[in-house]
Motif scaffolding. Structure first.
Motif, PDB file in Angstrom:
ATOM      1  N   TYR A 181       0.832  -1.191   0.000  1.00 26.85           N
ATOM      2  CA  TYR A 181       0.000   0.000   0.000  1.00 26.85           C
ATOM      3  C   TYR A 181       0.872   1.248   0.000  1.00 26.85           C
ATOM      4  CZ  TYR A 181      -3.747  -3.184   1.195  1.00 26.85           C
ATOM      5  OH  TYR A 181      -4.638  -4.221   1.173  1.00 26.85           O
ATOM      6  N   TRP A 182       0.360   2.280  -0.662  1.00 27.79           N
ATOM      7  CA  TRP A 182       1.045   3.570  -0.733  1.00 27.79           C
ATOM      8  C   TRP A 182       0.499   4.508   0.333  1.00 27.79           C
ATOM      9  CZ3 TRP A 182       5.220   4.303  -3.642  1.00 27.79           C
ATOM     10  CH2 TRP A 182       5.423   3.462  -4.732  1.00 27.79           C
ATOM     11  N   SER A 183       1.376   5.388   0.773  1.00 26.24           N
ATOM     12  CA  SER A 183       1.006   6.478   1.663  1.00 26.24           C
ATOM     13  C   SER A 183       1.617   7.747   1.091  1.00 26.24           C
ATOM     14  CB  SER A 183       1.556   6.253   3.075  1.00 26.24           C
ATOM     15  OG  SER A 183       1.070   5.043   3.594  1.00 26.24           O
ATOM     16  N   TYR A 184       1.044   8.872   1.429  1.00 19.59           N
ATOM     17  CA  TYR A 184       1.634  10.146   1.006  1.00 19.59           C
ATOM     18  C   TYR A 184       1.421  11.195   2.085  1.00 19.59           C
ATOM     19  CZ  TYR A 184      -3.086  11.711  -0.334  1.00 19.59           C
ATOM     20  OH  TYR A 184      -4.412  12.063  -0.323  1.00 19.59           O
ATOM     21  N   ILE A 185       2.224  12.234   2.022  1.00 19.58           N
ATOM     22  CA  ILE A 185       2.098  13.348   2.963  1.00 19.58           C
ATOM     23  C   ILE A 185       1.343  14.455   2.239  1.00 19.58           C
ATOM     24  CG2 ILE A 185       3.316  15.025   4.390  1.00 19.58           C
ATOM     25  CD1 ILE A 185       5.613  12.976   4.611  1.00 19.58           C
ATOM     26  N   ASP A 186       0.174  14.787   2.757  1.00 23.52           N
ATOM     27  CA  ASP A 186      -0.672  15.785   2.095  1.00 23.52           C
ATOM     28  C   ASP A 186      -0.121  17.206   2.299  1.00 23.52           C
ATOM     29  OD1 ASP A 186      -1.639  16.823   4.566  1.00 23.52           O
ATOM     30  OD2 ASP A 186      -3.503  15.688   4.462  1.00 23.52           O
ATOM     31  N   PRO A 187      -0.717  18.201   1.618  1.00 21.77           N
ATOM     32  CA  PRO A 187      -0.197  19.579   1.725  1.00 21.77           C
ATOM     33  C   PRO A 187      -0.210  20.157   3.133  1.00 21.77           C
ATOM     34  CG  PRO A 187      -1.666  19.379  -0.159  1.00 21.77           C
ATOM     35  CD  PRO A 187      -1.771  18.088   0.616  1.00 21.77           C
ATOM     36  N   ALA A 235       5.373   6.850   0.362  1.00 23.17           N
ATOM     37  CA  ALA A 235       6.019   5.678   0.969  1.00 23.17           C
ATOM     38  C   ALA A 235       5.256   4.443   0.528  1.00 23.17           C
ATOM     39  CB  ALA A 235       6.018   5.781   2.488  1.00 23.17           C
ATOM     40  N   LEU A 236       5.959   3.334   0.490  1.00 22.29           N
ATOM     41  CA  LEU A 236       5.376   2.055   0.129  1.00 22.29           C
ATOM     42  C   LEU A 236       5.546   1.119   1.315  1.00 22.29           C
ATOM     43  CD1 LEU A 236       4.164   0.305  -2.157  1.00 22.29           C
ATOM     44  CD2 LEU A 236       6.500  -0.249  -2.827  1.00 22.29           C
ATOM     45  N   ALA A 237       4.464   0.463   1.711  1.00 26.17           N
ATOM     46  CA  ALA A 237       4.534  -0.430   2.862  1.00 26.17           C
ATOM     47  C   ALA A 237       3.727  -1.685   2.598  1.00 26.17           C
ATOM     48  CB  ALA A 237       4.003   0.270   4.109  1.00 26.17           C
ATOM     49  N   GLU A 238       4.210  -2.789   3.140  1.00 29.17           N
ATOM     50  CA  GLU A 238       3.450  -4.030   3.077  1.00 29.17           C
ATOM     51  C   GLU A 238       2.302  -3.916   4.068  1.00 29.17           C
ATOM     52  OE1 GLU A 238       4.223  -8.838   3.360  1.00 29.17           O
ATOM     53  OE2 GLU A 238       5.886  -7.456   3.556  1.00 29.17           O
ATOM     54  N   GLY A 239       1.124  -4.467   3.711  1.00 34.76           N
ATOM     55  CA  GLY A 239      -0.084  -4.408   4.528  1.00 34.76           C
ATOM     56  C   GLY A 239       0.197  -4.692   5.997  1.00 34.76           C
ATOM     57  N   PRO A 240      -0.746  -4.487   6.872  1.00 36.86           N
ATOM     58  CA  PRO A 240      -2.132  -4.159   6.594  1.00 36.86           C
ATOM     59  C   PRO A 240      -2.326  -2.700   6.197  1.00 36.86           C
ATOM     60  CG  PRO A 240      -1.781  -4.149   8.956  1.00 36.86           C
ATOM     61  CD  PRO A 240      -0.480  -4.594   8.312  1.00 36.86           C
ATOM     62  N   LYS A 241      -3.497  -2.412   5.640  1.00 36.06           N
ATOM     63  CA  LYS A 241      -3.799  -1.051   5.185  1.00 36.06           C
ATOM     64  C   LYS A 241      -3.731  -0.043   6.319  1.00 36.06           C
ATOM     65  CE  LYS A 241      -6.942  -0.079   1.937  1.00 36.06           C
ATOM     66  NZ  LYS A 241      -8.176  -0.092   1.146  1.00 36.06           N
ATOM     67  N   THR A 242      -3.777  -0.508   7.541  1.00 37.41           N
ATOM     68  CA  THR A 242      -3.787   0.390   8.693  1.00 37.41           C
ATOM     69  C   THR A 242      -2.386   0.789   9.145  1.00 37.41           C
ATOM     70  OG1 THR A 242      -3.923  -1.530  10.145  1.00 37.41           O
ATOM     71  CG2 THR A 242      -5.994  -0.455   9.549  1.00 37.41           C
ATOM     72  N   HIS A 243      -1.347   0.241   8.506  1.00 37.50           N
ATOM     73  CA  HIS A 243       0.035   0.566   8.877  1.00 37.50           C
ATOM     74  C   HIS A 243       0.379   1.973   8.417  1.00 37.50           C
ATOM     75  CE1 HIS A 243       4.342   0.326   9.431  1.00 37.50           C
ATOM     76  NE2 HIS A 243       4.507   0.662   8.168  1.00 37.50           N
ATOM     77  N   VAL A 244       0.809   2.807   9.356  1.00 41.72           N
ATOM     78  CA  VAL A 244       1.242   4.161   9.022  1.00 41.72           C
ATOM     79  C   VAL A 244       2.767   4.166   8.990  1.00 41.72           C
ATOM     80  CG1 VAL A 244       1.202   6.587   9.699  1.00 41.72           C
ATOM     81  CG2 VAL A 244      -0.766   5.122  10.207  1.00 41.72           C
ATOM     82  N   PHE A 250      -2.769   7.266   4.277  1.00 43.71           N
ATOM     83  CA  PHE A 250      -2.191   5.936   4.077  1.00 43.71           C
ATOM     84  C   PHE A 250      -3.225   4.899   3.663  1.00 43.71           C
ATOM     85  CE2 PHE A 250      -3.406   6.467   8.451  1.00 43.71           C
ATOM     86  CZ  PHE A 250      -4.016   5.264   8.798  1.00 43.71           C
ATOM     87  N   GLY A 251      -2.703   3.771   3.123  1.00 45.48           N
ATOM     88  CA  GLY A 251      -3.537   2.624   2.806  1.00 45.48           C
ATOM     89  C   GLY A 251      -4.116   2.620   1.408  1.00 45.48           C
ATOM     90  N   PHE A 252      -3.389   3.157   0.413  1.00 49.66           N
ATOM     91  CA  PHE A 252      -3.925   3.263  -0.936  1.00 49.66           C
ATOM     92  C   PHE A 252      -3.274   2.274  -1.893  1.00 49.66           C
ATOM     93  CE2 PHE A 252      -4.227   7.424   1.087  1.00 49.66           C
ATOM     94  CZ  PHE A 252      -5.601   7.622   1.037  1.00 49.66           C
ATOM     95  N   ALA A 253      -4.083   1.642  -2.720  1.00 48.50           N
ATOM     96  CA  ALA A 253      -3.587   0.722  -3.742  1.00 48.50           C
ATOM     97  C   ALA A 253      -2.955   1.515  -4.884  1.00 48.50           C
ATOM     98  CB  ALA A 253      -4.736  -0.124  -4.276  1.00 48.50           C
ATOM     99  N   SER A 254      -2.077   0.863  -5.636  1.00 51.54           N
ATOM    100  CA  SER A 254      -1.428   1.509  -6.779  1.00 51.54           C
ATOM    101  C   SER A 254      -2.457   2.050  -7.772  1.00 51.54           C
ATOM    102  CB  SER A 254      -0.496   0.532  -7.498  1.00 51.54           C
ATOM    103  OG  SER A 254       0.613   0.219  -6.692  1.00 51.54           O
TER     104      SER A 254
END
Length: 88
Positions: free
Chosen positions: A17-23, A52-61, A29-33
């Protein structure tokens, strides 16, 4: 990240899952490609976006140290979110 490397399709890893830092500086966090690709194509993401790219679960920050600019993950911007690069 070594953007030229890709995870093999038969990898035994769990979902990524992808995460990003918003403005506002908040980690989203927790977004599919596929989701990230759509938003990229709509122009929401620029090359300096921290992702950032992280292996699940979707709740991982992910920790902020795991974030790199979009152009570091995908130097060829046209390929952004079309494959899973190998994280460092």
């Amino acid at each position: 990240p070594r953007s030229h490397d890709q995870l093999p399709s038969d990898t035994s890893q769990g979902p990524m899952y992808w995460s990003y830092i918003d403005p506002h500086g908040k980690i989203q966090f927790g977004f599919a490609s596929e989701e990230m690709r759509v938003w990229f194509e709509l122009g929401y993401f620029k090359g300096n976006l921290q992702v950032a790219l992280a292996e699940g679960p979707k709740t991982h920050v992910p920790d902020k140290s795991e974030f790199y600019s979009l152009k570091q993950w995908f130097p060829e911007s046209a390929k952004s979110f079309t494959f899973i690069p190998v994280p460092l």
